[in-house]
Every structure is written in structure tokens, then in C-alpha cells.
Scaffold this active site. Structure first.
Site, PDB file in Angstrom:
ATOM      1  N   PRO A  32     -18.101  17.039  10.900  1.00 19.20           N
ATOM      2  CG  PRO A  32     -19.773  16.936   9.268  1.00 19.20           C
ATOM      3  CD  PRO A  32     -18.695  16.119   9.919  1.00 19.20           C
ATOM      4  CB  CYS A 115     -28.258  17.783  10.291  1.00 14.50           C
ATOM      5  SG  CYS A 115     -28.608  19.075  11.505  1.00 14.50           S
ATOM      6  NE  ARG A 249     -21.890  17.978  20.021  1.00 14.01           N
ATOM      7  CZ  ARG A 249     -22.124  18.039  18.702  1.00 14.01           C
ATOM      8  NH1 ARG A 249     -21.682  17.081  17.912  1.00 14.01           N
ATOM      9  NH2 ARG A 249     -22.779  19.052  18.180  1.00 14.01           N
TER      10      ARG A 249
END
Length: 343
Positions: A32, A115, A249
Site C-alpha cells: 500500500p 507508517c 516503490r
């Protein structure tokens, strides 16, 4: 056999196929990523990898429950298996958000405990929750009680002064007690003060060995490793130690890597980049017809020719033209021209 019995049989068969795809997707997933893994990105990634488990951007439980923003759950049936990642720390609110996700058809609900951004910390969720494993356990229990789909957790190996293995071990034990069967572990510690989210993806050193140890000591737990993984060879090496690998990424900036992994891990034929775009054309045209601007789709395509001759021309034409009024499929055809010439 009656019509009702035939419908039930077809429904059961569909559920079995869906479950089989979900289980097969464990080995490879796409992380995510805020502002990146929206529904257009996920549809594109699904064309590159039929097996990979795809994740939404993080959606806060407050946005769904208090804000009523159920539009955030929109997705295509072609995206499955697809996971809704939630952010929050209030058990009953997360349970209500999980119900919304399950009702929308998501295959799994994942809780964000990784996060490190200031905004997330101010809401008391994300990586700061690693300091409160009991609360995370309560959140997981509430979510599991609310839905029938799996509830999983994505975390770090630690935060701030959690320098040893013991904290991660305790966190994992608490997750198992709460009923978590799958733990996705970003193999970096998070520094909650002093580092930006970008720096938290790069500065804290990777410690894959700690994640491997976790799998050895908790063999019944399904462990998926995440962080700094960017090649087919690296994925295969990690799969010798853990159950699954999550790419971040690397998969976004070089999406053709997903097709290469699909070929290496699942034996699928390797498609050409152009053939993938051709298969995307009906989706693009359907989205344009419903009012979606082309730029919202093409921004996810820019890395398709990464490292290939003609890549710069492909990116430039899409970047310069997709925002213009009336931009449509013809622009993608034009962007393909430099790549064809270079090939």
C-alpha cells in the site's frame, strides 16, 4: 438439478476459485502506497501480474465511519485478490470500517502499524502503535469479530529505541494471541521523530535476518517481508526464508518487474510491454467515458519502459500531453512510437 442448485454450485465454484487465487497471491504482493496505489494503479498492476496480492492506499477508519467516505472503497472486480488497508486505533471504529470493506468485496483487511508520518502519529495510529501491542491486539480482535475475511497486520521491526529482537517477538506473540495469521514486516525500524517518511524508507538499516528469525521461531505464522526489494533474484532469495515478499516503490517505478516476477514465480508467459498497454485500452476508454481525466491513469504508466530504449520519449509524451483537455487513447499510441522505433 434445479436452477437454484445450479446457481449455488456456480456460486461455490466461484468462491473456491477466488479463495485459490487469494492463497496463491501470498508469495508476491504490492505494498500500500499513499497517493500511488489507487484503483487505476491496481488495475494496471493486475494486467502485469495476475497473481500478485494488491493493496489499497491506507484508508483511515474515521474517513469511512465518521466521514462516510465510502467512495474510497471503489475498486474493479478485475483487481482481486485485493486488500483494504485501514489506519486507526479505536477497536470499534476499526470494526465498523472493516465491515464496510468486507461488504464492498475486499478479500482481506490489513491494519497499518508501520507508517511513520507525523500526520499518522497525531491520529495515534501507524508505526507508533508498535509501542502498544495490547491495543493492536484489541483492534485486531474487534475487526476479526466483525468480518469473515482475513484480518492481517503490517508493521516494522521496531520503532525508536526498540533496538532488540525482544520487542518484535512480544509484538508478534500478541498478534498471534489476537488471531493474526499473516504478518507483513517492513525490515526497517521507524524513527518517529527526526526523520521524514521518505528518510524512514532509506536511513534506518535493513535487517532481513530479524524477519527470517521471526519466521523460524513462529513457523505457524505466515510472514511476508518488505523493504528494499527490487529484483527477481532478491525475491527468490527471500522466498527461501519466508512465505511471501512485498514490493513497494520498485514495483511502481519499474512496473514491468511485476510481469517478470509473474513469469519467474508462476510460470506465466512474459508479455511485451506494448501488449500490456493494449489490454489496458478498454479500461482507459471506459474511464474516459465516465469522466476520468487521462492524467489520473497515465501517471501510473510512466515507468513501464524503465531502462529500455525509448523510455524517455514514452514518459515525456505522456507527461506533457495527458493533462490537456480532450486527451485520450491516441496520446498513448503516440507515446508508444518512440519505444517502437528504439526497439
Amino acid at each position: 438439478m434445479s436452477a437454484t442448485e445450479q446457481q449455488e454450485k456456480q456460486g461455490n465454484s466461484l468462491e473456491l476459485r477466488k479463495k485459490s487465487r487469494y492463497e496463491a497471491s501470498l508469495r508476491l504482493s504490492v505494498a500500500p502506497m499513499m497517493d500511488w496505489t489507487d484503483r487505476h494503479c491496481r488495475y494496471f498492476h493486475r494486467l502485469l501480474s495476475p497473481h500478485a496480492r494488491l493493496y489499497t492506499e491506507m484508508v483511515t477508519s474515521a474517513a469511512l465511519v465518521r466521514g462516510g467516505q465510502l467512495r474510497l472503497l471503489e475498486h474493479s472486480q478485475q483487481e482481486h485478490p485485493v486488500v483494504l488497508q485501514l489506519g486507526g486505533s479505536e477497536p470499534q471504529e476499526l470494526a465498523a470500517a472493516a465491515r464496510h470493506g468486507a461488504n464492498a468485496g475486499y478479500d482481506e483487511i490489513n491494519l497499518n502499524v508501520g507508517c511513520p508520518s507525523d500526520r499518522v502519529q497525531s491520529g495515534r495510529f501507524g508505526a507508533c502503535l508498535m509501542r502498544e501491542p495490547a491495543l493492536v491486539g484489541d483492534c485486531v480482535k474487534a475487526m476479526r469479530d466483525a468480518v469473515d475475511v482475513p484480518v492481517t497486520v503490517k508493521c516494522r521491526i521496531g520503532v525508536d529505541d526498540q533496538d532488540g529482537y525482544a520487542d518484535l517477538q512480544h509484538f508478534t506473540e500478541t498478534m498471534l494471541e489476537a488471531g493474526v495469521g499473516v504478518l507483513v514486516v517492513h525490515a526497517r525500524k521507524a524513527w518517529l521523530k527526526g526523520l521524514s517518511p521518505k528518510e524512514n524508507r532509506e536511513v534506518p538499516p535493513l535487517d532481513y535476518a530479524r524477519v527470517y528469525r521471526l519466521k523460524r521461531e513462529f513457523p505457524a505464522l505466515t510472514v511476508v517481508i518488505n523493504g528494499g526489494i527490487a529484483t527477481v533474484e532478491a525475491v527468490q532469495a527471500h522466498l527461501a526464508e519466508v512465505d511471501g515478499v512485498m514490493l513497494g516503490r520498485a514495483a511502481y517505478h519499474d512496473p514491468y518487474l511485476l510481469a517478470q516476477l509473474e513469469h519467474a514465480l508462476y510460470g506465466a508467459p512474459l508479455p511485451t510491454r506494448e501488449s500490456v498497454l493494449r489490454r489496458l485500452q478498454p479500461y482507459v476508454e471506459a474511464e474516459l467515458a465516465r469522466g476520468t481525466a487521462l492524467k489520473h491513469i497515465t501517471r501510473h504508466l510512466l515507468g513501464l519502459y524503465q531502462g529500455e530504449p525509448g523510455a524517455r520519449g514514452f514518459r515525456r509524451r505522456l507527461s506533457e500531453g495527458a493533462h490537456r483537455p480532450g486527451a485520450g487513447w491516441a496520446l498513448i499510441e503516440q507515446a508508444l512510437a518512440p519505444a517502437r522505433v528504439a526497439a
